[in-house]
Design an enzyme around this catalytic site. Structure first.
Site, PDB file in Angstrom:
ATOM      1  N   LYS A 115       0.817  -1.221   0.000  1.00  0.00           N
ATOM      2  CA  LYS A 115       0.000   0.000   0.000  1.00  0.00           C
ATOM      3  C   LYS A 115       0.842   1.258   0.000  1.00  0.00           C
ATOM      4  CE  LYS A 115      -4.427  -1.583   1.609  1.00  0.00           C
ATOM      5  NZ  LYS A 115      -5.532  -1.507   2.557  1.00  0.00           N
ATOM      6  N   LYS A 199      -5.014  -9.783  -7.147  1.00  0.00           N
ATOM      7  CA  LYS A 199      -6.180  -9.833  -6.261  1.00  0.00           C
ATOM      8  C   LYS A 199      -7.273  -8.867  -6.733  1.00  0.00           C
ATOM      9  CE  LYS A 199      -5.906  -7.983  -2.197  1.00  0.00           C
ATOM     10  NZ  LYS A 199      -5.522  -7.586  -0.836  1.00  0.00           N
ATOM     11  N   LYS A 202     -10.512  -3.017  -4.289  1.00  0.00           N
ATOM     12  CA  LYS A 202     -11.338  -1.813  -4.396  1.00  0.00           C
ATOM     13  C   LYS A 202     -10.647  -0.744  -5.226  1.00  0.00           C
ATOM     14  CE  LYS A 202     -13.238  -2.509   0.256  1.00  0.00           C
ATOM     15  NZ  LYS A 202     -12.868  -2.307   1.669  1.00  0.00           N
TER      16      LYS A 202
HETATM   17  P1  TYM Z   1     -10.753  -4.959   3.807  1.00  0.00           P
HETATM   18  O1  TYM Z   1     -11.719  -3.869   4.050  1.00  0.00           O
HETATM   19  O2  TYM Z   1      -9.642  -4.737   2.839  1.00  0.00           O
HETATM   20  O3  TYM Z   1     -11.510  -6.259   3.312  1.00  0.00           O
HETATM   21  C1  TYM Z   1     -12.653  -6.747   4.015  1.00  0.00           C
HETATM   22  C2  TYM Z   1     -12.634  -8.261   3.993  1.00  0.00           C
HETATM   23  O4  TYM Z   1     -12.663  -8.722   2.641  1.00  0.00           O
HETATM   24  C3  TYM Z   1     -11.600  -9.647   2.425  1.00  0.00           C
HETATM   25  N1  TYM Z   1     -11.127  -9.498   1.048  1.00  0.00           N
HETATM   26  C4  TYM Z   1     -11.060 -10.512   0.176  1.00  0.00           C
HETATM   27  N2  TYM Z   1     -11.376 -11.808   0.294  1.00  0.00           N
HETATM   28  C5  TYM Z   1     -11.206 -12.576  -0.810  1.00  0.00           C
HETATM   29  N3  TYM Z   1     -10.751 -12.105  -1.998  1.00  0.00           N
HETATM   30  C6  TYM Z   1     -10.426 -10.805  -2.150  1.00  0.00           C
HETATM   31  N4  TYM Z   1     -10.002 -10.343  -3.323  1.00  0.00           N
HETATM   32  C7  TYM Z   1     -10.577  -9.935  -1.026  1.00  0.00           C
HETATM   33  N5  TYM Z   1     -10.361  -8.616  -0.837  1.00  0.00           N
HETATM   34  C8  TYM Z   1     -10.700  -8.370   0.446  1.00  0.00           C
HETATM   35  C9  TYM Z   1     -10.527  -9.241   3.420  1.00  0.00           C
HETATM   36  O5  TYM Z   1      -9.643 -10.312   3.680  1.00  0.00           O
HETATM   37  C10 TYM Z   1     -11.362  -8.858   4.623  1.00  0.00           C
HETATM   38  O6  TYM Z   1     -11.716 -10.011   5.366  1.00  0.00           O
HETATM   39  N6  TYM Z   1      -7.745  -4.828   7.802  1.00  0.00           N
HETATM   40  C11 TYM Z   1      -9.028  -5.299   7.308  1.00  0.00           C
HETATM   41  C12 TYM Z   1     -10.211  -4.769   8.107  1.00  0.00           C
HETATM   42  C13 TYM Z   1     -10.127  -4.987   9.570  1.00  0.00           C
HETATM   43  C14 TYM Z   1     -10.305  -6.198  10.271  1.00  0.00           C
HETATM   44  C15 TYM Z   1     -10.171  -5.872  11.635  1.00  0.00           C
HETATM   45  C16 TYM Z   1     -10.578  -7.506   9.872  1.00  0.00           C
HETATM   46  C17 TYM Z   1      -9.881  -4.011  10.499  1.00  0.00           C
HETATM   47  N7  TYM Z   1      -9.926  -4.542  11.746  1.00  0.00           N
HETATM   48  C18 TYM Z   1     -10.279  -6.855  12.659  1.00  0.00           C
HETATM   49  C19 TYM Z   1     -10.681  -8.483  10.880  1.00  0.00           C
HETATM   50  C20 TYM Z   1     -10.538  -8.140  12.226  1.00  0.00           C
HETATM   51  C21 TYM Z   1      -9.195  -4.841   5.876  1.00  0.00           C
HETATM   52  O7  TYM Z   1      -8.589  -3.905   5.425  1.00  0.00           O
HETATM   53  O8  TYM Z   1     -10.164  -5.482   5.174  1.00  0.00           O
END
Ligand code: TYM
Length: 340
Positions: A115, A199, A202
């Site tokens: 990032k 991957k 967004k």
């Molecule tokens: P974020 O917002 O990037 O993504 C949310 C969830 O979606 C999953 N994900 C995917 N799964 C499969 N294929 C993909 N291409 C894909 N892109 C995203 C992510 O693995 C995630 O589960 N840091 C985290 C948010 C967070 C969090 C937490 C998660 C903050 N605090 C505590 C668990 C526990 C994040 O940026 O997810």
């Protein structure tokens, strides 16, 4: 054996373009876990601002993620949905954990490197300590299980290390549980529809790379029709998919949307052309994602219901967080004046 009761926590960032990867890797599993565990699902607005967000868009995107939770089938009465900023203890615990986690641990985080890109000096300090906030999210509720996509595994391993070090430093072996990642189903890493080695994200500049939760059925079908393929017929074994990233991705998405094991789906399409898979996948995706998107849109048209669910969830989350935070302050040695 840990004495902690099972509890699920997970978070999704309100940064727009919520997509099929977020749904299949995370939100769909959130829904399933409600039958067996008490669950907290958080819209992580504090995480979102590690990269600048326009305030009006942040408000909109926060409601959009909450609407996605509800539209997908999370029950905000039986369980808890809330946005992180309404529970200030997240930021408070994150500070304590900033002082527990080591620089060397954060320096290993691959997501920060991706990032921050080449110009790391210009990344926000928040982006660097982001995994500590994520550890705080989980540990603030003494959560034991964390459903996420594959890309979050390293962050949860860090949360485990932080929990362990806190417990050791303050000589309280059972203070925080070791949270376990739940990385489940045939689509834990959904790939870009334009490039099966990248991957789905967004931030991909190509809109054709992802199916978003708010795409219309026509848009969903069009994106699947335009998805990248290779020239061969579909393979007849799961292991052959290792060398066929686009086939692996589309078959994995199909299996996850159909709630079927990948092996059965591979059998079904063995020897077929991509065109047949695309046709059936478009039908399945519009039938499953379409209604969720429509319900999200309905909830967003008058967001008072979503806002009320978030406020109610935040109050209930805070009741749990408050107790844990009092224990943390006592463990660390912060003087707490009892209320008069
Ligand atoms: P974020 O917002 O990037 O993504 C949310 C969830 O979606 C999953 N994900 C995917 N799964 C499969 N294929 C993909 N291409 C894909 N892109 C995203 C992510 O693995 C995630 O589960 N840091 C985290 C948010 C967070 C969090 C937490 C998660 C903050 N605090 C505590 C668990 C526990 C994040 O940026 O997810």
């Amino acid at each position: 054996m840990s004495s902690h009761v099972a509890r699920v926590f997970s978070g999704v960032q309100p940064t727009g373009n919520l997509h099929l990867g977020n749904y299949l890797g995370a939100i769909k599993n959130f829904v399933a876990l409600q039958d067996t565990h008490p669950c907290l699902y958080c819209v992580v607005d504090l995480h979102a601002i590690t990269v600048f967000q326009d305030p009006a868009e942040l408000r909109h995107n926060t409601r959009e993620v909450a609407a996605a939770f509800i539209a997908a089938g999370v029950d905000p009465k039986q369980h808890i949905i809330f946005n992180q900023a309404q529970v200030p203890e997240h930021a408070e615990l994150a500070w304590v954990l900033n002082c527990v986690a080591r620089m060397g641990w954060l320096n290993r985080m691959t997501q920060f490197k991706e990032k921050a890109g080449k110009d790391r000096e210009k990344a926000s300090v928040g982006l660097y300590v982001y995994p500590n906030l994520m550890a705080a999210d989980i540990l603030l509720y003494r959560a034991t299980h964390v459903p996420v996509g594959e890309d979050q595994k390293q962050h949860i391993e860090l949360a485990r290390d932080i929990a362990q070090k806190f417990n050791n430093d303050f000589d309280k072996p059972d203070f925080f549980p070791q949270p376990e990642p739940l990385i489940q189903g045939p689509a834990t890493r959904v790939m870009s529809l334009r490039d099966g080695t990248k991957k789905m994200s967004k931030s991909d500049p190509s809109d054709l790379a992802r199916i978003t939760m708010l795409d219309t059925p026509d848009e969903i079908a069009r994106k699947i029709r335009k998805a990248k393929t290779d020239p061969d017929a579909l393979p007849d074994t799961v292991s052959a998919l290792d060398a066929r990233p686009e086939a692996a991705n589309l078959l994995g998405i199909y299996a996850a949307l159909a709630d079927r094991p990948l092996a059965g789906v591979v059998d079904e399409f063995a020897g077929a052309q991509f065109s047949k898979l695309k046709e059936e996948l478009a039908e399945l995706a519009t039938a499953t994602i379409g209604p969720i998107g429509a319900e999200m849109q309905r909830l967003m048209d008058d967001p008072t219901g979503v806002d009320a669910a978030l406020a109610d969830g935040a109050a209930r989350a805070r009741a749990i967080a408050d107790g844990v935070m009092q224990d943390v302050r006592a463990a660390v040695g912060f003087l707490q004046t009892p209320a008069p």
